[in-house]
Write a protein that holds these residues in place. Structure first.
Motif, PDB file in Angstrom:
ATOM      1  N   ARG A 157       0.860  -1.243  -0.044  1.00  0.00           N
ATOM      2  CA  ARG A 157       0.039   0.023  -0.079  1.00  0.00           C
ATOM      3  C   ARG A 157       0.916   1.276  -0.055  1.00  0.00           C
ATOM      4  NH1 ARG A 157      -2.922  -3.021   3.909  1.00  0.00           N
ATOM      5  NH2 ARG A 157      -1.928  -1.921   5.426  1.00  0.00           N
ATOM      6  N   LEU A 158       2.147   1.166   0.895  1.00  0.00           N
ATOM      7  CA  LEU A 158       3.023   2.441   0.760  1.00  0.00           C
ATOM      8  C   LEU A 158       3.420   2.696  -0.410  1.00  0.00           C
ATOM      9  CD1 LEU A 158       4.371   4.578   2.574  1.00  0.00           C
ATOM     10  CD2 LEU A 158       6.135   2.879   2.887  1.00  0.00           C
ATOM     11  N   LYS A 159       3.852   1.588  -1.202  1.00  0.00           N
ATOM     12  CA  LYS A 159       4.628   1.618  -2.646  1.00  0.00           C
ATOM     13  C   LYS A 159       3.529   2.262  -3.551  1.00  0.00           C
ATOM     14  CE  LYS A 159       6.440  -0.791  -6.634  1.00  0.00           C
ATOM     15  NZ  LYS A 159       5.334  -0.165  -7.357  1.00  0.00           N
ATOM     16  N   ASP A 160       1.877   2.079  -3.612  1.00  0.00           N
ATOM     17  CA  ASP A 160       1.177   2.658  -4.228  1.00  0.00           C
ATOM     18  C   ASP A 160       0.898   4.015  -3.998  1.00  0.00           C
ATOM     19  OD1 ASP A 160       0.740   0.013  -5.396  1.00  0.00           O
ATOM     20  OD2 ASP A 160      -0.875  -0.467  -4.226  1.00  0.00           O
ATOM     21  N   GLU A 161       1.440   4.395  -2.819  1.00  0.00           N
ATOM     22  CA  GLU A 161       1.164   5.856  -2.425  1.00  0.00           C
ATOM     23  C   GLU A 161       2.151   6.658  -2.631  1.00  0.00           C
ATOM     24  OE1 GLU A 161      -0.011   5.871   1.685  1.00  0.00           O
ATOM     25  OE2 GLU A 161      -1.803   4.786   1.207  1.00  0.00           O
ATOM     26  N   CYS A 162       3.333   6.185  -2.941  1.00  0.00           N
ATOM     27  CA  CYS A 162       4.769   6.991  -3.353  1.00  0.00           C
ATOM     28  C   CYS A 162       4.723   7.396  -4.783  1.00  0.00           C
ATOM     29  CB  CYS A 162       5.806   5.929  -2.902  1.00  0.00           C
ATOM     30  SG  CYS A 162       5.881   5.480  -1.392  1.00  0.00           S
ATOM     31  N   VAL A 163       5.669   8.506  -4.945  1.00  0.00           N
ATOM     32  CA  VAL A 163       6.055   9.189  -6.179  1.00  0.00           C
ATOM     33  C   VAL A 163       7.209   8.686  -6.559  1.00  0.00           C
ATOM     34  CG1 VAL A 163       6.044  11.179  -7.330  1.00  0.00           C
ATOM     35  CG2 VAL A 163       4.482  10.981  -5.733  1.00  0.00           C
ATOM     36  N   ALA A 164       7.581   8.191  -7.535  1.00  0.00           N
ATOM     37  CA  ALA A 164       9.009   7.805  -7.918  1.00  0.00           C
ATOM     38  C   ALA A 164       9.634   9.130  -8.479  1.00  0.00           C
ATOM     39  CB  ALA A 164       8.765   6.699  -9.252  1.00  0.00           C
ATOM     40  N   GLU A 165      10.941   8.946  -8.062  1.00  0.00           N
ATOM     41  CA  GLU A 165      11.824   9.994  -8.189  1.00  0.00           C
ATOM     42  C   GLU A 165      13.265   9.633  -8.512  1.00  0.00           C
ATOM     43  OE1 GLU A 165      14.008  13.341  -5.619  1.00  0.00           O
ATOM     44  OE2 GLU A 165      11.743  13.282  -5.482  1.00  0.00           O
ATOM     45  N   ASP A 166      13.849  10.203  -9.363  1.00  0.00           N
ATOM     46  CA  ASP A 166      15.123   9.606  -9.982  1.00  0.00           C
ATOM     47  C   ASP A 166      16.131  10.551  -9.230  1.00  0.00           C
ATOM     48  OD1 ASP A 166      17.023   8.177 -11.858  1.00  0.00           O
ATOM     49  OD2 ASP A 166      17.700  10.200 -12.014  1.00  0.00           O
ATOM     50  N   TYR A 167      17.208   9.614  -8.595  1.00  0.00           N
ATOM     51  CA  TYR A 167      18.465  10.304  -7.771  1.00  0.00           C
ATOM     52  C   TYR A 167      19.581   9.689  -8.188  1.00  0.00           C
ATOM     53  CZ  TYR A 167      21.156  11.738  -3.715  1.00  0.00           C
ATOM     54  OH  TYR A 167      22.337  12.068  -3.020  1.00  0.00           O
ATOM     55  N   ASN A 168      20.327  10.510  -9.338  1.00  0.00           N
ATOM     56  CA  ASN A 168      21.858   9.776  -9.736  1.00  0.00           C
ATOM     57  C   ASN A 168      21.543   8.453 -10.261  1.00  0.00           C
ATOM     58  OD1 ASN A 168      22.938  12.297  -9.046  1.00  0.00           O
ATOM     59  ND2 ASN A 168      23.503  11.403  -6.750  1.00  0.00           N
ATOM     60  N   GLY A 169      20.606   8.227 -11.062  1.00  0.00           N
ATOM     61  CA  GLY A 169      20.269   7.009 -11.664  1.00  0.00           C
ATOM     62  C   GLY A 169      19.568   5.980 -10.831  1.00  0.00           C
ATOM     63  N   THR A 174      16.299   4.975  -8.538  1.00  0.00           N
ATOM     64  CA  THR A 174      14.583   5.363  -8.432  1.00  0.00           C
ATOM     65  C   THR A 174      14.493   5.246  -7.013  1.00  0.00           C
ATOM     66  OG1 THR A 174      14.102   4.067 -10.572  1.00  0.00           O
ATOM     67  CG2 THR A 174      12.292   4.687  -8.884  1.00  0.00           C
ATOM     68  N   LEU A 175      13.966   6.359  -6.434  1.00  0.00           N
ATOM     69  CA  LEU A 175      13.662   6.536  -4.935  1.00  0.00           C
ATOM     70  C   LEU A 175      11.987   6.649  -4.944  1.00  0.00           C
ATOM     71  CD1 LEU A 175      16.181   9.089  -3.576  1.00  0.00           C
ATOM     72  CD2 LEU A 175      16.303   6.525  -3.774  1.00  0.00           C
ATOM     73  N   TYR A 176      11.376   6.199  -3.894  1.00  0.00           N
ATOM     74  CA  TYR A 176      10.055   6.023  -3.785  1.00  0.00           C
ATOM     75  C   TYR A 176       9.725   7.249  -2.685  1.00  0.00           C
ATOM     76  CZ  TYR A 176       9.655   2.481  -7.072  1.00  0.00           C
ATOM     77  OH  TYR A 176       9.396   1.495  -8.256  1.00  0.00           O
ATOM     78  N   ARG A 177       9.207   8.452  -2.837  1.00  0.00           N
ATOM     79  CA  ARG A 177       9.107   9.321  -1.893  1.00  0.00           C
ATOM     80  C   ARG A 177       7.543   9.342  -1.330  1.00  0.00           C
ATOM     81  NH1 ARG A 177      13.385  12.960  -2.423  1.00  0.00           N
ATOM     82  NH2 ARG A 177      12.670  13.735  -0.273  1.00  0.00           N
ATOM     83  N   TYR A 178       7.522   9.336   0.127  1.00  0.00           N
ATOM     84  CA  TYR A 178       6.149   9.164   0.526  1.00  0.00           C
ATOM     85  C   TYR A 178       6.233  10.290   1.968  1.00  0.00           C
ATOM     86  CZ  TYR A 178       8.776   7.162   4.455  1.00  0.00           C
ATOM     87  OH  TYR A 178       9.610   7.077   5.628  1.00  0.00           O
ATOM     88  N   ASP A 179       4.906  10.515   2.166  1.00  0.00           N
ATOM     89  CA  ASP A 179       4.492  11.676   2.959  1.00  0.00           C
ATOM     90  C   ASP A 179       5.086  11.035   4.585  1.00  0.00           C
ATOM     91  OD1 ASP A 179       3.791  13.324   1.107  1.00  0.00           O
ATOM     92  OD2 ASP A 179       1.761  12.548   1.020  1.00  0.00           O
ATOM     93  N   GLY A 180       5.434  11.979   5.239  1.00  0.00           N
ATOM     94  CA  GLY A 180       5.737  11.529   6.482  1.00  0.00           C
ATOM     95  C   GLY A 180       7.194  11.106   6.773  1.00  0.00           C
TER      96      GLY A 180
END
Length: 328
Positions: free
Chosen positions: A105-117, A119-125
């Motif tokens: 569920r947390l992964k579905d709520e995250c926004v993917a972001e590229d960081y030096n090649g 992939t980071l999954y950013r979440y609230d909190g």
């Protein structure tokens, strides 16, 4: 006993060694052997006895009754224990499934972001901190990730450390009654953190700054107990391992001690199997002896008077038959 030997070898013999990759292999191999060794055939051996003791063995006579109260009590107690084991195991398995569902569920709520090649999954909190699970690295949106922290988590993902963590969780589900399973799970997690720390420090990272970052991250909260987290392990042990010098070549000889440990594990597994088989054979022998010693129920003999009367009646019937034949 096999799990206890694995933990004792990794903790007492390899506890100060910094070859964490080798130690990881030893732990995983020890767990696999602990699960497979009980399936080995029992150990068979023969003992020559003196002539005095080699005679016939007198087995005790056991009276077997249909309503044996002690047998019923033992069977009911075993049933209760099996139900308790199955219930606790099911609860732990459901807990693990709930954690997996929360990560999903947390992964579905995250926004993917590229960081030096990467992939980071950013979440609230920010209460959960930075953690990883398999190939996913989760970072709070309010946190600005540092390079060595991401390198730490990337090492977890690259080496599939989550498989080892799940192995420890499954071990506790199957052997929750054994305290060695829980301490071995902790040993698995600590060793994985040592591996990730070593990979992060191999880059151009100041060891002092890295240790300060560990202390600062020690107040974070885990999203779940089976995720690899930057601050999950014992802080004191991690700092000691970071400040330790490179291992000496002679320290590799410690791993040769794994051979006698494996031999002891095999002997213990085969001996326990032979003991169980021996107890089963003795129980069968006692039951057979009890059946042979049971009194044979014979039909009651007829009294002599009844036999005499029967004989006289037969004689009279024969004489009547002969007289009738002569008349005809």
């Amino acid at each position: 006993m096999c799990l206890a030997l694995v933990w004792a070898f990794c903790r007492l013999v390899l506890g100060r060694d910094t070859r964490f990759g080798w130690k990881r292999t030893c732990i995983n191999a020890g767990i696999v052997l602990s699960l497979l060794l009980p399936a080995l055939p029992p150990l068979s051996y023969s003992v020559s006895l003196p002539d005095v003791l080699s005679g016939a063995r007198v087995l005790p006579v056991i009276e077997v009754t249909p309503g044996d109260a002690s047998h019923d009590t033992g069977a009911s107690a075993m049933t209760v224990l099996l139900w308790i084991y199955a219930s606790v195991s099911c609860l732990l398995a459901l807990r693990l499934l709930a954690m997996l569902a929360s990560i999903r569920r947390l992964k579905d709520e995250c926004v993917a972001e590229d960081y030096n090649g990467i992939t980071l999954y950013r979440y609230d909190g920010d209460g959960r901190g930075i953690f990883s699970f398999f190939s996913f690295i989760f970072v709070p949106r309010q946190v600005s990730p540092k390079g060595f922290v991401i390198s730490h988590e990337r090492e977890h993902c690259r080496r599939l450390h989550s498989c080892d963590v799940l192995t420890g969780e499954l071990l506790c589900i199957l052997f929750w009654y054994n305290p060695i399973a829980w301490v071995l799970r902790r040993e698995i997690r600590d060793n994985l953190e040592f591996l990730a720390d070593r990979a992060a420090l191999d880059g151009e990272v100041d060891a002092r700054e890295y240790q300060y970052e560990l202390v600062g991250a020690a107040t974070g909260t885990l999203v779940s107990r089976f995720c690899t987290n930057f601050n999950v392990s014992s802080l004191k042990r991690r700092i000691l391992m970071i400040n330790r010098f490179s291992p000496r070549k002679s320290g590799a000889l410690l791993y040769l001690l794994a051979l006698p440990v494996v031999g002891v594990m095999m002997f213990a597994a085969c001996t326990s199997s032979s003991v169980r088989e021996k107890h089963g054979q003795e129980a069968d022998a006692e039951v057979a002896a009890a059946v042979e010693a049971a009194p044979v129920v014979e039909e009651p003999a007829e009294p002599a008077e009844v036999k005499a009367d029967t004989g006289n009646a037969a004689a009279k019937a024969g004489s009547r038959k002969s007289s009738i034949t002569s008349v005809i």
